[in-house]
Design an enzyme around this catalytic site. Sequence first.
Site, PDB file in Angstrom:
ATOM      1  CG  HIS A  40      -0.098   0.314   2.595  1.00 49.44           C
ATOM      2  ND1 HIS A  40       0.201  -0.736   3.246  1.00 49.44           N
ATOM      3  CD2 HIS A  40      -0.003   1.330   3.344  1.00 49.44           C
ATOM      4  CE1 HIS A  40       0.860  -0.326   4.407  1.00 49.44           C
ATOM      5  NE2 HIS A  40       0.629   1.060   4.294  1.00 49.44           N
TER       6      HIS A  40
HETATM    7  C1  UD1 Z   1      -2.446   5.404   5.815  1.00 47.34           C
HETATM    8  C2  UD1 Z   1      -1.085   5.901   6.389  1.00 47.34           C
HETATM    9  C3  UD1 Z   1       0.152   4.918   6.224  1.00 47.34           C
HETATM   10  C4  UD1 Z   1      -0.504   3.618   6.912  1.00 47.34           C
HETATM   11  C5  UD1 Z   1      -1.697   3.083   6.257  1.00 47.34           C
HETATM   12  C6  UD1 Z   1      -1.860   1.759   6.816  1.00 47.34           C
HETATM   13  C7  UD1 Z   1      -0.770   8.295   6.271  1.00 47.34           C
HETATM   14  C8  UD1 Z   1       0.085   9.501   5.877  1.00 47.34           C
HETATM   15  N1  UD1 Z   1      -0.861   7.247   5.935  1.00 47.34           N
HETATM   16  O1  UD1 Z   1      -2.109   5.158   4.204  1.00 47.34           O
HETATM   17  O2  UD1 Z   1       1.291   5.371   7.025  1.00 47.34           O
HETATM   18  O3  UD1 Z   1       0.676   2.587   6.454  1.00 47.34           O
HETATM   19  O4  UD1 Z   1      -2.707   4.075   6.308  1.00 47.34           O
HETATM   20  O5  UD1 Z   1      -3.050   0.908   5.986  1.00 47.34           O
HETATM   21  O6  UD1 Z   1      -1.344   8.526   7.354  1.00 47.34           O
HETATM   22  N2  UD1 Z   1      -9.493   4.395   1.776  1.00 47.34           N
HETATM   23  C9  UD1 Z   1     -10.700   3.841   1.483  1.00 47.34           C
HETATM   24  N3  UD1 Z   1     -11.193   3.426   2.784  1.00 47.34           N
HETATM   25  C10 UD1 Z   1     -10.854   3.566   3.984  1.00 47.34           C
HETATM   26  C11 UD1 Z   1      -9.471   4.273   4.127  1.00 47.34           C
HETATM   27  C12 UD1 Z   1      -8.833   4.625   2.840  1.00 47.34           C
HETATM   28  O7  UD1 Z   1     -11.237   3.725   0.556  1.00 47.34           O
HETATM   29  O8  UD1 Z   1     -11.216   2.946   4.831  1.00 47.34           O
HETATM   30  C13 UD1 Z   1      -8.886   4.943   0.555  1.00 47.34           C
HETATM   31  C14 UD1 Z   1      -9.096   6.479   0.174  1.00 47.34           C
HETATM   32  O9  UD1 Z   1      -9.427   6.363  -1.220  1.00 47.34           O
HETATM   33  C15 UD1 Z   1      -8.068   7.192   0.538  1.00 47.34           C
HETATM   34  C16 UD1 Z   1      -6.717   6.061   0.250  1.00 47.34           C
HETATM   35  O10 UD1 Z   1      -7.373   4.905   0.423  1.00 47.34           O
HETATM   36  O11 UD1 Z   1      -7.720   8.262  -0.262  1.00 47.34           O
HETATM   37  C17 UD1 Z   1      -5.742   6.356   1.033  1.00 47.34           C
HETATM   38  O12 UD1 Z   1      -6.015   6.442   2.362  1.00 47.34           O
HETATM   39  P1  UD1 Z   1      -5.353   7.370   3.456  1.00 47.34           P
HETATM   40  O13 UD1 Z   1      -5.658   7.111   4.960  1.00 47.34           O
HETATM   41  O14 UD1 Z   1      -4.982   8.562   3.177  1.00 47.34           O
HETATM   42  O15 UD1 Z   1      -3.876   6.451   3.389  1.00 47.34           O
HETATM   43  P2  UD1 Z   1      -3.178   4.894   3.344  1.00 47.34           P
HETATM   44  O16 UD1 Z   1      -2.558   4.630   2.016  1.00 47.34           O
HETATM   45  O17 UD1 Z   1      -4.492   4.032   3.831  1.00 47.34           O
HETATM   46  N1  UDP Z   2      -3.253  -6.208   8.647  1.00 42.75           N
HETATM   47  C1  UDP Z   2      -4.543  -6.966   8.895  1.00 42.75           C
HETATM   48  N2  UDP Z   2      -5.309  -7.161   7.670  1.00 42.75           N
HETATM   49  C2  UDP Z   2      -4.627  -6.882   6.538  1.00 42.75           C
HETATM   50  C3  UDP Z   2      -3.492  -6.523   6.456  1.00 42.75           C
HETATM   51  C4  UDP Z   2      -2.831  -6.086   7.457  1.00 42.75           C
HETATM   52  O1  UDP Z   2      -4.881  -7.177   9.830  1.00 42.75           O
HETATM   53  O2  UDP Z   2      -5.263  -7.447   5.321  1.00 42.75           O
HETATM   54  C5  UDP Z   2      -2.641  -5.761   9.836  1.00 42.75           C
HETATM   55  C6  UDP Z   2      -1.410  -6.689  10.317  1.00 42.75           C
HETATM   56  O3  UDP Z   2      -1.418  -6.700  11.434  1.00 42.75           O
HETATM   57  C7  UDP Z   2      -0.453  -5.104   9.983  1.00 42.75           C
HETATM   58  C8  UDP Z   2      -1.200  -4.115  10.355  1.00 42.75           C
HETATM   59  O4  UDP Z   2      -2.612  -4.451   9.963  1.00 42.75           O
HETATM   60  O5  UDP Z   2       0.853  -5.211  10.766  1.00 42.75           O
HETATM   61  C9  UDP Z   2      -0.530  -2.725   9.659  1.00 42.75           C
HETATM   62  O6  UDP Z   2      -1.179  -2.403   8.583  1.00 42.75           O
HETATM   63  P1  UDP Z   2      -0.777  -1.916   7.374  1.00 42.75           P
HETATM   64  O7  UDP Z   2       0.410  -2.610   6.751  1.00 42.75           O
HETATM   65  O8  UDP Z   2      -1.952  -1.124   6.557  1.00 42.75           O
HETATM   66  O9  UDP Z   2       0.019  -0.360   7.973  1.00 42.75           O
HETATM   67  P2  UDP Z   2       1.727   0.044   8.194  1.00 42.75           P
HETATM   68  O10 UDP Z   2       2.188  -0.954   9.574  1.00 42.75           O
HETATM   69  O11 UDP Z   2       2.411  -0.139   7.326  1.00 42.75           O
HETATM   70  O12 UDP Z   2       1.570   1.360   8.687  1.00 42.75           O
END
Ligand code: UD1
Ligand code: UDP
Length: 379
Positions: A212
């Site tokens: 991601h």
């Molecule tokens: C965020 C965090 C990242 C973390 C990741 C974990 C920041 C800058 N980024 O990234 O550090 O590793 O979460 O998963 O805080 N979206 C949905 N549904 C949701 C959430 C998001 O559809 O419930 C989609 C939306 O289109 C959104 C995009 O995902 O614009 C990105 O979501 P966002 O929370 O901005 O960043 P992540 O890539 O999820």
């Molecule tokens: N995780 C989960 N389901 C998934 C992918 C991830 O439960 O499909 C959990 C897993 O424990 C992982 C945590 O979510 O360590 C963190 O998620 P993510 O990779 O989104 O965030 P990051 O650690 O990169 O910020």
Amino acid sequence: MQPGKQCYRVDLIAAARPNFMKVAPVFHALSHEPWCRLRLVHTGQHYDASMSEAFFKDLELPEPDVHLGVGSGSHAEQTAQVMLAYERSCVADRPDLIVVVGDVNSTLACALVGAKLHIPVAHLEAGLRSGDREMPEEINRLVTDAVADILWTPSPDADENLAREGIAADKITRVGNIMIDSYELMRTRIQASPVQRQLGIEKKAYGVVTLHRPTNVDYPEILQQLVEQLMNISGKLPLVFPVHPRTRKNLVTTGLLKRLSEAPGMQLIEPLGYVDFMNLVCSARLIITDSGGVQEETTYLGIPCLTLRNTTERPITVSQGTNRLVTAQGLIEAVSGVLSSKVSRGQKPALWDGRTATRVVEDIKRRLGLSQPKHAALG
Ligand code: UD1
Ligand code: UDP
């Protein structure tokens, strides 16, 4: 926050998927403390049921006391919306301590609100540094640690980073890795999950993929290259790929989703809840990821982890654990290496033991003078 009171109000901030498994053990530990009036705040950064609600259920967290409902947006929009909403909440109902975890935009936003309102802020998972300021999380880590009053670190490298940045030693307590507490709390349920049977896969005969990071999934050429590599690998080792919403959106836009989902051996599925995901990780032959948390979980479990990144803020997972940084071009070779050799299970880093939340509670009490011996106060 002045020592000597009977009761302290603590706000615990949850926002996005990687926060929930860091917040849950602290929530459960603090909810038993008679001096603590706990408020669980959800900023709403992640909001899909599979990215939020599923974790509340799996990790036995109650409905949040406050939901800020912020949702998605650009970095500035999201950070600013959390600040506006959380500031209002703090002014209406002022906490004595704000606990933020991890490195997402909401972590930074709530830490800034606390600092400006002179409410002590504690950062759990402080001190991690990738050295790469193009990662939004690196900016969040640097700024959060600069304004936090208490810095709870997972490993010695984190302590060293903070010392180098001039953070006073008495603000820092090494408490260990909070992610491991969640795993240990949920271990029995993780082991009992039926997910492998449901997916039709066998122990040690599959790999798990999570991707991601914007650097991997937001650039069509890079995403395409990764898709080609994964399609090649799934021909040799069946892959389960729970797709993050950011990644799904980009796979759809680039027209790659259909091709990838039809590749032999590839199962593209919705993001999994914590219990099912950890069950898959425990029995996987290897993991391909760009996640922060997954690098740590695989180190703890001794599962080979190939991380598609140039840097890691969790270097101990490479030096002591099972993690290896790889490029997209080097991925196939790295997978073959894992499949053809006996890989080391690595070492569990010190204080990654399931007792981090207990150390967090002890540290708060020590700083408040609620335990013996008495030490410095908060804030
Ligand atoms: C965020 C965090 C990242 C973390 C990741 C974990 C920041 C800058 N980024 O990234 O550090 O590793 O979460 O998963 O805080 N979206 C949905 N549904 C949701 C959430 C998001 O559809 O419930 C989609 C939306 O289109 C959104 C995009 O995902 O614009 C990105 O979501 P966002 O929370 O901005 O960043 P992540 O890539 O999820
Ligand atoms: N995780 C989960 N389901 C998934 C992918 C991830 O439960 O499909 C959990 C897993 O424990 C992982 C945590 O979510 O360590 C963190 O998620 P993510 O990779 O989104 O965030 P990051 O650690 O990169 O910020």
